[in-house]
Structures are given as structure tokens and as C-alpha cells.
Write a protein that holds these residues in place. Structure first.
Motif, PDB file in Angstrom:
ATOM      1  N   ALA A   1     -17.358  11.829  11.602  1.00  8.71           N
ATOM      2  CA  ALA A   1     -17.372  11.392  10.215  1.00  8.71           C
ATOM      3  C   ALA A   1     -18.005  10.010  10.097  1.00  8.71           C
ATOM      4  O   ALA A   1     -17.747   9.142  10.926  1.00  8.71           O
ATOM      5  CB  ALA A   1     -15.955  11.362   9.683  1.00  8.71           C
ATOM      6  N   PRO A   2     -18.838   9.806   9.096  1.00 14.57           N
ATOM      7  CA  PRO A   2     -19.485   8.494   8.939  1.00 14.57           C
ATOM      8  C   PRO A   2     -18.509   7.446   8.426  1.00 14.57           C
ATOM      9  O   PRO A   2     -18.515   7.072   7.274  1.00 14.57           O
ATOM     10  CB  PRO A   2     -20.602   8.780   7.928  1.00 14.57           C
ATOM     11  CG  PRO A   2     -20.133   9.954   7.163  1.00 14.57           C
ATOM     12  CD  PRO A   2     -19.272  10.758   8.069  1.00 14.57           C
ATOM     13  N   LEU A   3     -17.617   7.008   9.295  1.00 19.19           N
ATOM     14  CA  LEU A   3     -16.539   6.100   8.882  1.00 19.19           C
ATOM     15  C   LEU A   3     -16.623   4.760   9.589  1.00 19.19           C
ATOM     16  O   LEU A   3     -15.603   4.182   9.924  1.00 19.19           O
ATOM     17  CB  LEU A   3     -15.190   6.747   9.199  1.00 19.19           C
ATOM     18  CG  LEU A   3     -14.627   7.705   8.150  1.00 19.19           C
ATOM     19  CD1 LEU A   3     -13.354   8.338   8.645  1.00 19.19           C
ATOM     20  CD2 LEU A   3     -14.379   6.979   6.843  1.00 19.19           C
TER      21      LEU A   3
ATOM     22  N   PHE B   1     -23.294   4.622   6.170  1.00 16.75           N
ATOM     23  CA  PHE B   1     -22.405   4.928   7.286  1.00 16.75           C
ATOM     24  C   PHE B   1     -21.140   4.079   7.285  1.00 16.75           C
ATOM     25  O   PHE B   1     -20.437   4.019   8.287  1.00 16.75           O
ATOM     26  CB  PHE B   1     -23.160   4.767   8.606  1.00 16.75           C
ATOM     27  CG  PHE B   1     -24.246   5.792   8.779  1.00 16.75           C
ATOM     28  CD1 PHE B   1     -23.954   7.043   9.268  1.00 16.75           C
ATOM     29  CD2 PHE B   1     -25.543   5.518   8.403  1.00 16.75           C
ATOM     30  CE1 PHE B   1     -24.939   8.010   9.406  1.00 16.75           C
ATOM     31  CE2 PHE B   1     -26.542   6.469   8.535  1.00 16.75           C
ATOM     32  CZ  PHE B   1     -26.231   7.713   9.040  1.00 16.75           C
TER      33      PHE B   1
ATOM     34  N   ILE C   1     -13.069  14.329  13.787  1.00  9.01           N
ATOM     35  CA  ILE C   1     -12.356  13.133  14.217  1.00  9.01           C
ATOM     36  C   ILE C   1     -10.902  13.384  14.571  1.00  9.01           C
ATOM     37  O   ILE C   1     -10.269  12.558  15.190  1.00  9.01           O
ATOM     38  CB  ILE C   1     -12.453  11.997  13.178  1.00  9.01           C
ATOM     39  CG1 ILE C   1     -11.953  12.470  11.841  1.00  9.01           C
ATOM     40  CG2 ILE C   1     -13.836  11.440  13.107  1.00  9.01           C
ATOM     41  CD1 ILE C   1     -11.862  11.338  10.848  1.00  9.01           C
TER      42      ILE C   1
ATOM     43  N   ARG D   1      -9.713   3.561   4.383  1.00  5.85           N
ATOM     44  CA  ARG D   1     -11.038   3.163   4.837  1.00  5.85           C
ATOM     45  C   ARG D   1     -11.978   2.998   3.655  1.00  5.85           C
ATOM     46  O   ARG D   1     -11.950   3.788   2.719  1.00  5.85           O
ATOM     47  CB  ARG D   1     -11.614   4.245   5.757  1.00  5.85           C
ATOM     48  CG  ARG D   1     -11.082   4.179   7.163  1.00  5.85           C
ATOM     49  CD  ARG D   1     -12.056   3.420   8.040  1.00  5.85           C
ATOM     50  NE  ARG D   1     -11.499   3.259   9.366  1.00  5.85           N
ATOM     51  CZ  ARG D   1     -12.173   3.527  10.483  1.00  5.85           C
ATOM     52  NH1 ARG D   1     -13.399   3.970  10.426  1.00  5.85           N
ATOM     53  NH2 ARG D   1     -11.614   3.328  11.650  1.00  5.85           N
TER      54      ARG D   1
ATOM     55  N   VAL E   1     -15.468   3.440   2.199  1.00  4.08           N
ATOM     56  CA  VAL E   1     -16.702   4.190   2.421  1.00  4.08           C
ATOM     57  C   VAL E   1     -17.566   4.000   1.184  1.00  4.08           C
ATOM     58  O   VAL E   1     -17.318   4.604   0.143  1.00  4.08           O
ATOM     59  CB  VAL E   1     -16.389   5.690   2.634  1.00  4.08           C
ATOM     60  CG1 VAL E   1     -17.669   6.483   2.820  1.00  4.08           C
ATOM     61  CG2 VAL E   1     -15.475   5.875   3.827  1.00  4.08           C
TER      62      VAL E   1
ATOM     63  N   ASN F   1     -20.866  10.383   0.821  1.00  7.04           N
ATOM     64  CA  ASN F   1     -20.111  10.538   2.054  1.00  7.04           C
ATOM     65  C   ASN F   1     -18.626  10.702   1.810  1.00  7.04           C
ATOM     66  O   ASN F   1     -17.944  11.402   2.555  1.00  7.04           O
ATOM     67  CB  ASN F   1     -20.340   9.341   2.969  1.00  7.04           C
ATOM     68  CG  ASN F   1     -21.644   9.467   3.711  1.00  7.04           C
ATOM     69  OD1 ASN F   1     -22.268  10.513   3.673  1.00  7.04           O
ATOM     70  ND2 ASN F   1     -22.054   8.411   4.361  1.00  7.04           N
TER      71      ASN F   1
ATOM     72  N   LEU G   1     -16.618  13.758   3.340  1.00  9.77           N
ATOM     73  CA  LEU G   1     -15.392  13.592   4.137  1.00  9.77           C
ATOM     74  C   LEU G   1     -14.263  14.451   3.581  1.00  9.77           C
ATOM     75  O   LEU G   1     -13.479  15.023   4.336  1.00  9.77           O
ATOM     76  CB  LEU G   1     -14.962  12.123   4.136  1.00  9.77           C
ATOM     77  CG  LEU G   1     -15.813  11.187   4.985  1.00  9.77           C
ATOM     78  CD1 LEU G   1     -15.575   9.744   4.602  1.00  9.77           C
ATOM     79  CD2 LEU G   1     -15.512  11.400   6.450  1.00  9.77           C
TER      80      LEU G   1
ATOM     81  N   ASP H   1     -11.742  15.809   6.537  1.00 17.85           N
ATOM     82  CA  ASP H   1     -11.423  14.657   7.366  1.00 17.85           C
ATOM     83  C   ASP H   1     -10.630  13.603   6.609  1.00 17.85           C
ATOM     84  O   ASP H   1      -9.793  12.926   7.177  1.00 17.85           O
ATOM     85  CB  ASP H   1     -12.705  14.035   7.921  1.00 17.85           C
ATOM     86  CG  ASP H   1     -13.267  14.877   9.055  1.00 17.85           C
ATOM     87  OD1 ASP H   1     -12.480  15.612   9.670  1.00 17.85           O
ATOM     88  OD2 ASP H   1     -14.472  14.811   9.303  1.00 17.85           O
TER      89      ASP H   1
END
Lengths: 337, 538
Positions: free
Chosen positions: A164-166, A283, B24, B249, B251, B256, B260, B265
Motif C-alpha cells: 500500500a502506498p502509505l 505515495f 500489508i 495515516r 495520505v 490512493n 486503500l 487495507d
């Protein structure tokens, strides 16, 4: 060599002073009002004034500048209002993130672009030359956020190969103990292969995005420099003496073509470091570019000033490094201070 | 190199770069995954203390979950079946008992309540915390003042366990104002220990550390990228929450965040463009909950101090010329509650209410002619670039529509940092903006937005003696508990606001939250941020 480095550093001082003054004035000339912004949408006039006083923005410019310079002399870059952290700490934490990404992107880019450029130069007008032209043109004309999103869509969303782009690590991996700030190196130093692998996985897509974008200048410059060198007398002589094609191209020609390539690399690196904001956004990369842009949007002065100053210092250092490299690559070059 | 060789080598390269990586979360981590909530959003806090200078809205979310207040709200069922805070029913949080008298309210504190470091919560801490809120200035002080809480003398320690708030005047907003985010209770000893002479309220310490008794505590915070909160196992403010760990988080890319969520995720996200929410909703893989903003609306404002908008006929013409339905369809994709095409007069004492205007170009043109502008005029329409996904298409539609009645608008995009400043000058002729109040009472909205005392939210510069009389009447009636008089005045000021129409409500925006099917317990709060305490994962 040491005198050269010392002299060059002395010469950088006036330009850094210039940078300090210009960024200070420029940030103040921005139309936004940080006090109103940070007082929030529900603030009264008095609340905005209170915040203005707290931030010291009610003082005349010269007083503000004096305070800024005194703090700077003590190594204090001020505090960011958007993230609430001291700017120096933010830059220390974020610069390695950007540097790691940019370096890896540049390495990938070089690994593809330099061979591509050499091949294109050895056979101008051939299939590979056209391919080189098409690939580099396509790479440079696709906006990075677009390439980034396409890669995420394909490799994360559709195929599920990429994580995942985390940001720099997935959420269950904790960062290695900070030594250089570069996770790849730190995790190897700590002998923690799991973290190394985790951070490498996070790095692949953004580094690829940067690499695609920076292929063009490197490949084109390699090709042009190689063409010039390959047409020169000593290459003809080398070929006439029956040296193998590999020796002629790599040992003789490429070494001589490296100077302009190194210059381009230096420029591409410093450009990417500050300008990969869009890759960082796509990202969720906690890098220095997005930090500066967010601060700019919020009229948050301290981080903008800190960012420009850091970049100026890096630029000076990088140029110095490239000049030193020149001397090593080509002993005929004498860089005068 | 031959063409075939080249193709072969590129194919090999593509194969090599496609390194397979698992998602993940691996199965071994499934256990912790069930007790961990992963939230992704565009921006994060800049300060975990709501009393801080310039604490941003994400910072409120941390404060809400990591600190307790004396009281909070019970839940009721919201418009689409989701839990929704009940503005009229209070629930005890740090208090065990609340006794509201005529001119004061007395609170008994929960005897066994402790701060996260183990020190018991005493009335001293409560007083220190509320003193802090009314003293530090800026937003917290302003918010306390909305409930007539202005002076430290109003907060009295009766004994270790008993605390009293003295009312400055009768105000029905005083008690609700003790249940908003600002009057959080701090561990006064801990904060004082970390205070300095220059910073007597320890703001530098609480900026980075939570010092409360709340259900969660911040264990790690990397500004701009991640906040991690862990459950406080000894929380006394309510039943122990199911979620042990919250990972939040940042983002920045909306695309994205959506990816996610769709890949499973991330557990929850908000702040997605309306179009994404509509598509996610129809895809049906996720739970999407949309709730209209309480006590808020997006509107078109007009500066009534200067021509041409000083003429009510012009304002009514604009109200008839706006492309309401197009905005609902093309800008919001239906995610908003329309506030147009309502009845002629207010039928209930509530806010926001739909106004009577609807798109009617013939009427608009006639009103323009009556007002003396048969050929229209030129003006600018301004908006905040910080909310460009809604504002920009909205203003383009308005520009196009007003062009049909001869009003030529130039669009003026103002960056977020500058928008407030420009708006507060009260010189923008035509603009769009959102206002919403935490305290959900019609008169609260009107005091700020329409009253002649000219608060900063009366961005139109609107002045009317009749309006002031009606608003003041409603406030007095509410404090005295005279429901009939209150209703009459509320209906009166809504009607007047819609006849004079200095600002034209367009719609109530929706607060949209998307979450996985196995996540439950989302509740709508007046602050519109997440309350982790109710969540659970199957």
C-alpha cells in the motif's frame, strides 16, 4: 584540494546571506496572513490579533528579521505552525526520506539511462536509438503524479504486487534506529533484513516513478557526449589499433564523455530532491518537498525559509562535490577557486 | 542490438521489476488487526491540544478522544439510521452527577477516575483546565465565551470531589458549551510540572503530549505522516472501547485513499471527493455513511453595504437565477441536502430550512429590470481554493447562470491562507462559503451570521433593526424557557432572512465517511470528526 574546498566554502557565504535575506522578504511579501489562517475559521478579530502578537508578527519587519537572524545564528530555524514541530527537527527527519527516495530513483535511472545513451550513440539512427528517443520523450512528458498513480493503480490496486502506498514503511514495521536516516542503510547496519525488505518494497514504486521522469536528461546527455567523443581522433586510433569494441567504448570513450553526464546528474539530483513534491504526495512520502509546499500554502514562514536555506546549502555542497569529481575523472581539468 | 533481442530484454526487465509483495497485513497479524483501526485522511494534527495556538481541525479529533469532559452527549438515531449525538440529552463523562440550579451548576466527579499517569482527577484539575480555556485566548476562549463562560471566577472548587460553575447570566448555551471539545480536563499537576515562566499554562508540553484522562493516549506522533493512539485500559469515562490501537495515516492523494479502502487495507477514510463517495456507494463493497452538517450550510453571500447588492431586488434576482439543481447534480453528485424550493414561509422553528427560491430566469430578469439594472452589471465571485473540489465547479455554474440575467462575474480564486482575511474585510461583493456551528441552535447561527452587532461571520455586513429584535427575542425566550415565544421569533428571523436574502443558502453539505463492512460503531458528532470509542471490528 583542501584549499580549493575551503575557498569554495568561503565563496558560498555571500550567496547564503543573500538567500536568507531574499527568502525572508519573499515570505513576508506573500499575500496570506498566517495569524488569520491559524486563528481558524471561528476566530474573532481579537483572537487573530492575539495570535499575531504570539507569533511576533505585530513587530516591524526589521525587528522580525533581527530575531530571525539571531535565532538562526543559534541554529534555531523556528517552528512550523502546520506541523507544530521545530523546523530543524522536521528537516532532519524529512531530508533523509527525500534523499533516500531521490538517490534510489537516480540509481535506477542511471542504470537504465546510461547504457541506453551509450547504445544509442554507438548506433545512431538504429532501432535502439529511436527506442531511446521514444522512451525518454515519453518519460519526461508524462507528469510524475500521473506515472505514480498509474503505477499504484496497476501494481497495487489491480495486481496487488506492491505494498500500500502509505509512506516509508507499512504500518506494522517500526523504523530502524536512526543513524543516517536512510532506512535501507540503517536497517542493514542494524542487521535487520526484515525492515530492509519492507522499506525497499515501499521504495520501489516511487523510485521507479522518479526514474522514469529523470531518464531523459541523463540518457540524452550521455548520447550527445558519447557521439562527440566517438567521432574524435583518439577513438579512431584506438579502433585502428584493433582494441576490442568494449574497451574502446567503455574505457576510452565513456570515461571522456563522463564530465557532462556528471554535471547533468548533479543538476537532476538537486532538482529532484526539491521538486518531487508530487511523487511524495502520491505515495504519502514524508519528504521535504511536500513539507515546504504545505507550509507555503498556509503562509507558514519558518519552514519555507528553512527549506530554501537547506536547499541552498545542499546546492553549494553538491556543486563542490561535482567539481572535485571533475578533477578525479579528468586530471586535465583544474578547477580554480 | 537486434530488435528481437531488445524486446526479449525489456520483457525480462519487466518481469524482474514485478517483485511480488504480500498485502500489508499478513495472516499472523490478523489478531492485532481486529483490534487495530487504520484511518487514512488527507491531513493530520499540528497540535494535540485544542487550547493550542492555531490547532487545526484534525487536532480536535485527537483532543476529543484523548481527553474527557465533565459531560458529553447521549446518542440518538440520525437521519439515515446512524448513531447521532443528541443535543438535548447529556451523559456524564468525568462527572458522576450534574445538578443545574438557577444561576449555577454543580458537578460531582467520578470518585475512581484517574489521569493516564495514575493521579486521581480532582476538582482542582477541573478548575485549572477551565481557567486555562478562558484565559489562553484565541479559539478556546472564543468558544467558551459562546456559552457565557468568560472568567476564572465562574469556576469554583467546592471540595476535592465537587465542582461548581457559576453562570454569568442566564444562557441556555452554557451547559451545552461544557460538552464541546474545548472544556477538556487536563492533568494540572503534570502540565504545571512542564510549564515554564514564559509558558505558565504548559502549552509547549501539551502541544506534543496528551495529559488527560481520556479513552486513548497518543503514543507516537510523526507530524504530517502518522499518529498512533493506544487505549487507556483504566478509562472511567464510559465502557472500555473495543479498539485497542488506532493508527491514523496521512495520505494526501485522494485516489490512493480510495484505492486503500477498496483493497481493504484501510478501515476508514473521510475527505474524499463527492464523486468517489458516490461511486463507492454504488459499488457496494464498503459502508458509506453520509450525514448533513448540523447547523451548517453552503451559501452565496452578497455584500449588502455596497451597490449593486445593497438593493434587495438585485439579491432576490440572484436568488432566482442560481442553478440550484445543477449544483446538486454536477457538483455534489447528490451528496447534499437541498435548501431551496421550500415553502413560502417557515413552517417549523428549526435551522437550516429550505428557502422559497428556485431557478426561474423570467422572474430574475423582471426583478433585475425593476431594480434598475435591465442590462445587468459586472462583478466578481470569490471562493476559497482550499475547498476547490466543490467551490470551483459551483462558481463556474453560478457564473454561467448569472450571465443569463446580464450579471457578468469574474471568478476570483483565493488561496486558503488568505480567504479568511479577505472575507473578514467584508468587501467581497459576491462569494461562496460554508458556515456551521458546533452548538446546534438556530439563534446561535443567527447571532453570528445575521445580527447587527456585526460579528466576523456576518460577512455580508447585514444590518437590520427588525432582525436584531427577533434574534434577541429568541435568545431571551430560550433562556427563560418560553417555547412559544422562541418559536415565533425563530420563524420570524428565518422569514426575514429569506425576504431580505443577504445570503442565499444552497445546500447542507454532507459529512461523508467510508469504512469497511466489518467496521461498525461510527457516530455523527457536531465536530464531525471520528469518535474511536464507539468503533468495533468484526
Amino acid at each position: 584540494m583542501l584549499t580549493l574546498i575551503f575557498k569554495r566554502m568561503l565563496m558560498a557565504i555571500p550567496s547564503l546571506i543573500g538567500v536568507v535575506i531574499v527568502t525572508f522578504l519573499l515570505t513576508r511579501a506573500l499575500p496570506g496572513d498566517p495569524a488569520a489562517y491559524f486563528a481558524g475559521p471561528a476566530a474573532t478579530k481579537e483572537a487573530v490579533e492575539q495570535i499575531r502578537v504570539k507569533l511576533g508578527l505585530d513587530q516591524p519587519l526589521i525587528v522580525q528579521f533581527g530575531r530571525y537572524v539571531t535565532d538562526l545564528a543559534k541554529g534555531d530555524l523556528g517552528s512550523s505552525l502546520t506541523t507544530g514541530q521545530p523546523v530543524a527537527k522536521e528537516i532532519r527527519a524529512r531530508l533523509p526520506a527525500s534523499a533516500e527516495l531521490t538517490l534510489l530513483g537516480l540509481i535506477v535511472s542511471m542504470a537504465v539511462a546510461i547504457p541506453l545513451g551509450i547504445l544509442a550513440a554507438t548506433k545512431p539512427g538504429s532501432m535502439i536509438d529511436h527506442a531511446c528517443r521514444v522512451i525518454t520523450t515519453a518519460g519526461v512528458s508524462l507528469p510524475v503524479f500521473f506515472t505514480g498513480l498509474i503505477l499504484v493503480y496497476l501494481f497495487y490496486y489491480q495486481l496487488g504486487w506492491a505494498p500500500a502506498p502509505l509512506g516509508r514503511l507499512d504500518i506494522f514495521t517500526s523504523p530502524p534506529k536512526s543513524i543516517t536516516g536512510l532506512y535501507l542503510i540503517d536497517s542493514l547496519l542494524a542487521g535487520n533484513l526484515e525492515v530492509f525488505w519492507a522499506s525497499l518494497k515501499q521504495l520501489i514504486l516511487p523510485a521507479l516513478t522518479l526514474a522514469i521522469f529523470s531518464l531523459a536528461p541523463i540518457a540524452r546527455m550521455t548520447r550527445a557526449a558519447m557521439l562527440a567523443v566517438l567521432a574524435s581522433d583518439f577513438v579512431r586510433t584506438a579502433r585502428a589499433s584493433g582494441l576490442s569494441e568494449f574497451t574502446v567504448i567503455v574505457t576510452y570513450a565513456f570515461r571522456n564523455a563522463m564530465l557532462p553526464v556528471i554535471t547533468t546528474l548533479g543538476m537532476v539530483f538537486s532538482f529532484l530532491l526539491g521538486a518531487n513534491v508530487l511523487v511524495e504526495k502520491v505515495f504519502a512520502w514524508p519528504g521535504i518537498g511536500s513539507f515546504a509546499v504545505e507550509a507555503l500554502i498556509a503562509s507558514d514562514f519558518a519552514p519555507v525559509q528553512g527549506f530554501v536555506l537547506t536547499m541552498a546549502i545542499m546546492y553549494v555542497a553538491l556543486n563542490l562535490l561535482i567539481d572535485v569529481l571533475y578533477g578525479l575523472i579528468d586530471p586535465r581539468v583544474r578547477v580554480e577557486a | 542490438m537486434k530488435r528481437r533481442d531488445f524486446l526479449k530484454s525489456t520483457a525480462a526487465l519487466a518481469g524482474a521489476s514485478a517483485v511480488s509483495a504480500p498485502a500489508i497485513f499478513s495472516s499472523a497479524k490478523a489478531q492485532t488487526r481486529n483490534e487495530t483501526l487504520l484511518i487514512v485522511s488527507e491531513s493530520g494534527p499540528n497540535n494535540v491540544d485544542i487550547h493550542g495556538v492555531g490547532t487545526n481541525v484534525p487536532g480536535y479529533e485527537v483532543s476529543w478522544n484523548c481527553y474527557d469532559r465533565l459531560i458529553s452527549h447521549e446518542m440518538k438515531t440520525g437521519p439515515s439510521g446512524q448513531p447521532y449525538y443528541d443535543k438535548d440529552k447529556f451523559k456524564m463523562e468525568l462527572a458522576d452527577d450534574m445538578n443545574v440550579g438557577d444561576m449555577s451548576a454543580t458537578f460531582k466527579l467520578k470518585k475512581n477516575a484517574t489521569f493516564q499517569d495514575g493521579t486521581p482527577v480532582t476538582a482542582k484539575d477541573v478548575k485549572w483546565s477551565l481557567d486555562r480555556a478562558v484565559t489562553v485566548g484565541g479559539f478556546p476562549t472564543f468558544q467558551m465565551r459562546a456559552g457565557s463562560l468568560t472568567k476564572a471566577e465562574q469556576f469554583v472548587v467546592v471540595d476535592d470531589n465537587t465542582f461548581r460553575v457559576d453562570f454569568a447570566k442566564k444562557d441556555r448555551l452554557t451547559i451545552p458549551d461544557l460538552a464541546v471539545v474545548v472544556p477538556a480536563i487536563y492533568n494540572s499537576e503534570l502540565v504545571k510540572k512542564n510549564a515554564t515562566e514564559k509558558d505558565p499554562w504548559g502549552m509547549e508540553y501539551t502541544k506534543l503530549n496528551t495529559a488527560g484522562s481520556g479513552a486513548y493516549k497518543v503514543t507516537s506522533w510523526t507530524a504530517g505522516s502518522e499518529v498512533i493512539m493506544e487505549r487507556n485500559e483504566t478509562w472511567k469515562g464510559g465502557p472500555l472501547p473495543k479498539i485497542k490501537r488506532v493508527i491514523w495515516r496521512m495520505v494526501p492523494s485522494a485516489g490512493n485513499r480510495r484505492a486503500l479502502l477498496e483493497r481493504g487495507d484501510a478501515d476508514i477514510s473521510y475527505e474524499l471527493p463527492n464523486k468517489d463517495f458516490v461511486e463507492l456507494k454504488s459499488a457496494g463493497k464498503l459502508n458509506i455513511i453520509s450525514t448533513p452538517f448540523s447547523n451548517g450550510c453552503q451559501y452565496i453571500g452578497m455584500n449588502v453595504k455596497n451597490p449593486p447588492f445593497d438593493n434587495p431586488k438585485v439579491r432576490q434576482a440572484v436568488a432566482y437565477a442560481l442553478p440550484y439543481q445543477k449544483i446538486m447534480d454536477a457538483v455534489l453528485f447528490g451528496l447534499g441536502k437541498p435548501l431551496f424550493g421550500g415553502p413560502e414561509k417557515a413552517v417549523e422553528a428549526a435551522w437550516p430550512l429550505a428557502h422559497k427560491y428556485n431557478t426561474d430566469m423570467a422572474k430574475a430578469k423582471a426583478l433585475m429590470a425593476e431594480a434598475g439594472y435591465p442590462n445587468g452589471f459586472e462583478t466578481t465571485i470569490s471562493f476559497d481554493l482550499g475547498f476547490a473540489t466543490v467551490n470551483e465547479p459551483l462558481c463556474v455554474l453560478v457564473q454561467e447562470s448569472l450571465g443569463q440575467i446580464g450579471i457578468k462575474c469574474e471568478i476570483n480564486k483565493i488561496p486558503g491562507a488568505n480567504f479568511r482575511t479577505e472575507l473578514n474585510k467584508k468587501t467581497l461583493p459576491l462569494y461562496t462559503n460554508v458556515f456551521s456551528g458546533w452548538l446546534d441552535y438556530p439563534e446561535y447561527f443567527y447571532i453570528w451570521c445575521y445580527h447587527g452587532n456585526n460579528s466576523i461571520f456576518n460577512t455580508m455586513g447585514y444590518q437590520s433593526k427588525d432582525m436584531d429584535a427577533l434574534i434577541d427575542g429568541a435568545v431571551t425566550a430560550a433562556a427563560a424557557g418560553d417555547k412559544a415565544a422562541w418559536e415565533k421569533d425563530v420563524k420570524g428571523f428565518v422569514d426575514l432572512a429569506y425576504t431580505d436574502i443577504p445570503r442565499i443558502p444552497l445546500f447542507q453539505p454532507y459529512s461523508n465517511v467510508a469504512m469497511q463492512k466489518n467496521v461498525s460503531g461510527y457516530a455523527y458528532w457536531f465536530h464531525r470528526r471520528l469518535d474511536y470509542r464507539g468503533f468495533s471490528k468484526a
